[in-house]
Design a protein around this motif. Structure first.
Motif, PDB file in Angstrom:
ATOM      1  N   ASP A  12     -11.820 -46.648 -70.671  1.00 51.77           N
ATOM      2  CA  ASP A  12     -12.500 -47.739 -69.978  1.00 51.77           C
ATOM      3  C   ASP A  12     -11.770 -48.045 -68.673  1.00 51.77           C
ATOM      4  N   THR A  13     -12.525 -48.233 -67.608  1.00 48.28           N
ATOM      5  CA  THR A  13     -11.940 -48.615 -66.322  1.00 48.28           C
ATOM      6  C   THR A  13     -12.765 -49.742 -65.716  1.00 48.28           C
ATOM      7  N   ASN A  14     -12.085 -50.597 -64.974  1.00 47.63           N
ATOM      8  CA  ASN A  14     -12.755 -51.673 -64.248  1.00 47.63           C
ATOM      9  C   ASN A  14     -12.058 -51.838 -62.910  1.00 47.63           C
ATOM     10  N   ASP A  15     -12.843 -51.790 -61.842  1.00 45.84           N
ATOM     11  CA  ASP A  15     -12.293 -51.899 -60.493  1.00 45.84           C
ATOM     12  C   ASP A  15     -13.161 -52.888 -59.718  1.00 45.84           C
ATOM     13  N   SER A  16     -12.518 -53.906 -59.131  1.00 44.82           N
ATOM     14  CA  SER A  16     -13.312 -54.904 -58.415  1.00 44.82           C
ATOM     15  C   SER A  16     -12.537 -55.435 -57.224  1.00 44.82           C
ATOM     16  N   ILE A  17     -13.283 -55.909 -56.247  1.00 45.10           N
ATOM     17  CA  ILE A  17     -12.701 -56.584 -55.093  1.00 45.10           C
ATOM     18  C   ILE A  17     -13.588 -57.779 -54.768  1.00 45.10           C
ATOM     19  N   ARG A  18     -12.973 -58.923 -54.565  1.00 45.95           N
ATOM     20  CA  ARG A  18     -13.701 -60.169 -54.323  1.00 45.95           C
ATOM     21  C   ARG A  18     -13.089 -60.892 -53.129  1.00 45.95           C
ATOM     22  N   LEU A  19     -13.952 -61.360 -52.230  1.00 44.97           N
ATOM     23  CA  LEU A  19     -13.532 -62.127 -51.063  1.00 44.97           C
ATOM     24  C   LEU A  19     -14.119 -63.531 -51.157  1.00 44.97           C
ATOM     25  N   ASN A  20     -13.245 -64.543 -51.093  1.00 51.91           N
ATOM     26  CA  ASN A  20     -13.662 -65.942 -51.044  1.00 51.91           C
ATOM     27  C   ASN A  20     -13.229 -66.527 -49.705  1.00 51.91           C
ATOM     28  N   THR A  21     -14.163 -67.098 -48.977  1.00 49.74           N
ATOM     29  CA  THR A  21     -13.837 -67.788 -47.729  1.00 49.74           C
ATOM     30  C   THR A  21     -14.457 -69.176 -47.775  1.00 49.74           C
ATOM     31  N   ARG A  22     -13.821 -70.131 -47.091  1.00 53.16           N
ATOM     32  CA  ARG A  22     -14.372 -71.481 -47.069  1.00 53.16           C
ATOM     33  C   ARG A  22     -13.838 -72.286 -45.887  1.00 53.16           C
ATOM     34  N   TYR A  23     -14.652 -73.221 -45.489  1.00 54.45           N
ATOM     35  CA  TYR A  23     -14.278 -74.229 -44.492  1.00 54.45           C
ATOM     36  C   TYR A  23     -14.184 -75.566 -45.214  1.00 54.45           C
ATOM     37  N   GLU A  24     -13.079 -76.287 -44.990  1.00 54.12           N
ATOM     38  CA  GLU A  24     -12.876 -77.571 -45.653  1.00 54.12           C
ATOM     39  C   GLU A  24     -12.580 -78.658 -44.618  1.00 54.12           C
ATOM     40  N   ARG A  25     -13.222 -79.792 -44.820  1.00 60.26           N
ATOM     41  CA  ARG A  25     -12.945 -80.984 -44.022  1.00 60.26           C
ATOM     42  C   ARG A  25     -12.781 -82.160 -44.974  1.00 60.26           C
ATOM     43  N   LYS A  26     -11.710 -82.943 -44.769  1.00 55.23           N
ATOM     44  CA  LYS A  26     -11.448 -84.029 -45.692  1.00 55.23           C
ATOM     45  C   LYS A  26     -10.825 -85.201 -44.946  1.00 55.23           C
ATOM     46  N   ASP A  27     -11.363 -86.404 -45.187  1.00 50.28           N
ATOM     47  CA  ASP A  27     -10.760 -87.639 -44.681  1.00 50.28           C
ATOM     48  C   ASP A  27     -10.948 -88.714 -45.738  1.00 50.28           C
ATOM     49  N   LYS A  28     -10.596 -89.944 -45.397  1.00 49.75           N
ATOM     50  CA  LYS A  28     -10.666 -91.014 -46.377  1.00 49.75           C
ATOM     51  C   LYS A  28     -12.097 -91.315 -46.811  1.00 49.75           C
ATOM     52  N   ALA A  29     -13.062 -91.039 -45.959  1.00 45.91           N
ATOM     53  CA  ALA A  29     -14.453 -91.360 -46.269  1.00 45.91           C
ATOM     54  C   ALA A  29     -15.145 -90.275 -47.078  1.00 45.91           C
ATOM     55  N   GLY A  30     -14.538 -89.106 -47.235  1.00 44.73           N
ATOM     56  CA  GLY A  30     -15.164 -88.046 -48.002  1.00 44.73           C
ATOM     57  C   GLY A  30     -14.713 -86.685 -47.554  1.00 44.73           C
ATOM     58  N   SER A  31     -15.479 -85.676 -47.938  1.00 49.09           N
ATOM     59  CA  SER A  31     -15.097 -84.297 -47.627  1.00 49.09           C
ATOM     60  C   SER A  31     -16.338 -83.419 -47.556  1.00 49.09           C
ATOM     61  N   ASP A  32     -16.171 -82.272 -46.888  1.00 50.93           N
ATOM     62  CA  ASP A  32     -17.197 -81.237 -46.818  1.00 50.93           C
ATOM     63  C   ASP A  32     -16.546 -79.891 -47.079  1.00 50.93           C
ATOM     64  N   ILE A  72     -17.733 -75.653 -47.199  1.00 53.13           N
ATOM     65  CA  ILE A  72     -18.696 -74.557 -47.121  1.00 53.13           C
ATOM     66  C   ILE A  72     -18.020 -73.305 -47.664  1.00 53.13           C
ATOM     67  N   ARG A  73     -18.659 -72.657 -48.639  1.00 53.12           N
ATOM     68  CA  ARG A  73     -18.050 -71.516 -49.312  1.00 53.12           C
ATOM     69  C   ARG A  73     -18.926 -70.278 -49.184  1.00 53.12           C
ATOM     70  N   PHE A  74     -18.290 -69.152 -48.895  1.00 59.80           N
ATOM     71  CA  PHE A  74     -18.974 -67.862 -48.908  1.00 59.80           C
ATOM     72  C   PHE A  74     -18.135 -66.887 -49.730  1.00 59.80           C
ATOM     73  N   SER A  75     -18.793 -66.122 -50.582  1.00 58.40           N
ATOM     74  CA  SER A  75     -18.082 -65.164 -51.433  1.00 58.40           C
ATOM     75  C   SER A  75     -18.862 -63.864 -51.518  1.00 58.40           C
ATOM     76  N   ALA A  76     -18.131 -62.784 -51.723  1.00 62.95           N
ATOM     77  CA  ALA A  76     -18.728 -61.458 -51.904  1.00 62.95           C
ATOM     78  C   ALA A  76     -17.868 -60.681 -52.891  1.00 62.95           C
ATOM     79  N   THR A 136     -26.960 -64.229 -55.014  1.00 60.05           N
ATOM     80  CA  THR A 136     -27.781 -63.069 -55.281  1.00 60.05           C
ATOM     81  C   THR A 136     -26.904 -61.943 -55.805  1.00 60.05           C
ATOM     82  N   SER A 137     -27.405 -61.188 -56.763  1.00 61.37           N
ATOM     83  CA  SER A 137     -26.620 -60.102 -57.344  1.00 61.37           C
ATOM     84  C   SER A 137     -27.532 -58.954 -57.736  1.00 61.37           C
ATOM     85  N   GLU A 138     -26.923 -57.781 -57.815  1.00 60.68           N
ATOM     86  CA  GLU A 138     -27.634 -56.573 -58.233  1.00 60.68           C
ATOM     87  C   GLU A 138     -26.741 -55.807 -59.192  1.00 60.68           C
TER      88      GLU A 138
END
Length: 692
Positions: free
Chosen positions: A295-315, A317-321, A370-372
């Motif tokens: 049995d073999t398993n080979d994978s590569i995953r990229l996670n990227t995100r933009y984060e903004r945070k202050d006292k009033a809240g946060s935002d 944005i996440r992208f992954s592949a 989305t996935s295939e």
């Protein structure tokens, strides 16, 4: 395999006596309190006598999240103090999780992805808020390759929350990776471990090497983690069928590697960009009698995100592949097969939080994936998922908070299965702080749980050993006709928590329509286990968990005791309105841990005991009852820290553990049909680490 030096049980018993206490953990974190401890042992080691005092942690600020949905946090400091070597070691102290038993089943998964939550499926794992997955056919997850040195903290949400990827899972585990300290240059940890076991015909040899390093240069933050593990073992199983007994050895050679670089750029005090990469490769070669498995398993995953945070809240944005490939090759005298499958997945999501004041908070977001899935033995399966969610929390008095949320999900599948569905998942939670110590928290939800993509593939994975393809050791496959589960759940927790620990009592009840159960049926000359929808199921039970800590004394002594008892009763209503218990859910599990820390010697020790009772369940559509024996195992560890960042840890796993036994008896006359015994392997692992 290289012959491992003799290791006798008497020697092991002496080891147990020598280290029969356990590490002190963070006494300020309870099952319903949220802490955000970020103490770095690399920075505190030189002044360990001062910085590890519990009085210093009393001022740690609580998470400003006012949600009524309970959260448990396990810090890296706690994991290192307990001598944890994996995520599993940390999660065993959290009530409600049924951990996989060593040697359970002929091909059982003992990693994090093999655990269950309150008799249901595996919990959802996130890394820095992003969902991660194992292989299409159950390959090792990224979670199984993480070590405590790579982790900042683990956040456990045991009750449904619309902000997470699966409301129906009722348990989400978010692993937050370690970040560099504000004023630190390059620093990190190198750890080398070697473990062995030998008893009768059983052998095991484990080696691992892990490196974790991070640093900061101006607005740039960077880190890299690498982990290489080798595990060679000889296990023994014994089968009894038609009055004939057979014993066979299984020789396995496992090799897994994970590399995880991470880069972060601070735009200003409130904004940052993050990119993290996970590369994972695992191999498993095993032989049993005349059957070979690769049995073999080979994978590569990229996670990227933009984060903004202050006292009033946060935002956020996440992208992954992610691209993942898994191959399973089976060869014997009478059978040969190759299963080659791959998954390509892309995700884009947004999460927002707005705090109008100290008493009113909103969470909202969107998720698109989305996935295939391609297979050499089945049609391609395409999947698109979309979701919108909103959640509001209102602290309408000094002691009461209510949270109301809903998640709307859309699902489209094409190729192997043509299927479209949309569901609304609402959640209502209420928290009442009766006093500064006593609280009661209640959660009501309704959710739909769609079957996982890999459970839809009809591909059959052939089992191993002399009884392969039998009722007691069936082959495994998927079911393209699965329908989603509809879950209505209510849960309530009464807690008493102080700075020295606390006790939490939880009762839960879940009604599940179209419950998905693994069912064994004969296909041709062999038996195959596939997931199938049952008419209706009900699961209910209670959990009792607690921990007590004696704060560090003037002489440097500290002590902690933790334990849990989790019961679950899972019933299925058949088409003829008769009821039976779910075949593979234990009636209860219990665990306890004892800890002790002596600061003048920089010595931390731990002992943990886990117990699963014997139980019997009738198999669906079969005239047999499956019985499993009671099982327990003991894990111990001792860590000694030295000057200049050196430390050594001795870990003994599955000490005095019970062999896993299954029996099939006829429901007509009680006669034995088949029996299987998988012998457990106790082991010792010695690790040496150096901080720099």
């Amino acid at each position: 395999m290289k012959r491992i030096s003799s290791w006798k049980l008497s020697t092991l018993s002496l080891t147990i006596v020598a280290v029969s206490m356990s590490v002190t953990a963070d006494d300020n974190i309870s099952d319903t309190q949220v802490q955000n401890t970020a103490t770095d042992p690399a920075k505190t080691e030189a002044a360990q006598l001062k910085t590890l005092k519990f009085t210093a942690q009393a001022t740690t600020p609580k998470d400003p999240d006012i949600s009524a949905i309970a959260k448990t946090v396990v810090t890296r400091e706690e994991m290192l103090q307990y001598g944890d070597q994996s995520v599993n070691d940390a999660l065993r102290r959290a009530a409600g999780f049924q951990m996989p038993s060593p040697g359970q089943g002929p091909r059982g998964n003992s990693g994090a992805s093999g655990m269950r939550f309150r008799g249901g499926g595996a919990p959802v794992f996130l890394i820095n808020g992003e969902a991660v997955q194992g292989g299409p056919r159950g390959g090792m997850s990224i979670v199984d390759t993480l070590t405590p040195e790579m982790i900042e903290r683990i956040e456990i949400t045991k009750q449904p929350s619309v902000a997470h990827a699966s409301v129906a899972s009722s348990a989400v585990i978010n692993i937050i990776l370690k970040e560099p300290l504000d004023d630190a240059g390059l620093n990190g940890t190198v750890k080398v471990g070697y473990g062995f076991a030998e008893s009768d015909q059983k052998e095991e040899e484990r080696k691992n090497l892990s490196v974790q390093a991070d640093g900061r240069t101006g607005p740039w933050l960077y880190s890299i983690s690498a982990n290489q593990m080798w595990n060679d073992s000889v296990s023994v199983s014994e089968t009894l069928s038609q009055g004939q007994s057979q014993q066979q050895k299984r020789v396995s050679e496992r090799d897994s590697f994970m590399l995880s670089p991470r880069l972060e750029y601070e735009l200003d005090d409130q904004q940052k960009l993050v990119a993290e990469l996970f590369y994972r490769n695992s191999k498993n070669d095993s032989t049993q009698n005349t059957q070979l498995q690769h049995d073999t398993n080979d994978s590569i995953r990229l996670n990227t995100r933009y984060e903004r945070k202050d006292k009033a809240g946060s935002d956020k944005i996440r992208f992954s592949a992610e691209n993942q490939n898994e191959t399973e090759k089976t060869r014997s005298v009478n059978y040969s097969s190759i299963i080659d499958e791959s998954i390509d997945e892309y995700g884009l999501a947004y999460d927002g939080v707005r705090k109008l004041n100290d008493r009113l908070q909103f969470k909202f977001g969107a998720d698109s994936r989305t996935s295939e899935l391609d297979s050499n033995v089945a049609d391609t399966l395409d999947e698109q998922r979309y979701a919108l969610y909103a959640e509001g929390s209102w602290k309408f008095s000094d002691r009461q908070t209510v949270t109301l949320g809903a998640r709307q999900e859309w699902l489209n599948r094409s190729g192997l299965v043509d299927y479209s569905d949309q569901q609304l998942n609402p959640v209502l939670a209420h928290r009442f702080d009766l006093t500064d110590q006593w609280s009661i928290q209640t959660n009501i939800s309704q959710a739909f749980k769609n079957p996982k993509t890999d459970n839809l593939l009809p591909t059959v994975s052939v089992s191993t050993s002399s009884d392969a393809g039998s009722l007691n050791n069936p082959d495994r496959g998927g079911n393209p006709y699965l329908k989603p589960e509809k879950i209505t759940a209510v849960e309530s927790t009464l807690g008493f928590n102080t700075a020295s620990g606390g006790v939490n009592f939880t009762a839960f009840h879940r009604e599940i329509d179209d419950y998905i159960e693994k069912v064994i049926q004969q296909e041709g000359s062999r038996f195959v286990e596939r997931p199938q929808n049952q008419n209706n199921a009900t699961t209910y039970g209670v959990e009792l968990s607690g921990r007590y800590a004696l704060k560090q004394t003037e002489k440097g002594h500290s002590f902690m005791l933790n334990g849990q008892l989790s019961t679950v009763r899972a019933k299925i209503e058949e088409d003829n309105h008769t009821e039976r218990l779910v075949s593979d859910v234990a009636p209860y599990t219990a665990s306890t841990g004892l800890s002790y820390n002596y600061q003048p010697w920089k010595l931390s020790t731990a002992i943990n005991l886990n117990y699963v009772p014997a139980f019997s369940r009738k198999l669906d559509n079969q005239s047999y009852i499956r019985s499993s024996n009671e099982r327990f195992n003991i894990d111990i560890s001792a860590t000694r820290r030295f000057a200049d960042g050196w430390a050594t840890t001795l870990s003994a796993r599955n000490i005095l553990s019970t062999d896993y036994k299954e029996r099939l008896n006829s429901t007509v006359d009680g006669s034995l049909f088949e029996a299987r015994t998988n012998q457990a392997i106790p082991s010792v692992l010695l690790s040496v680490e150096k901080k720099f």
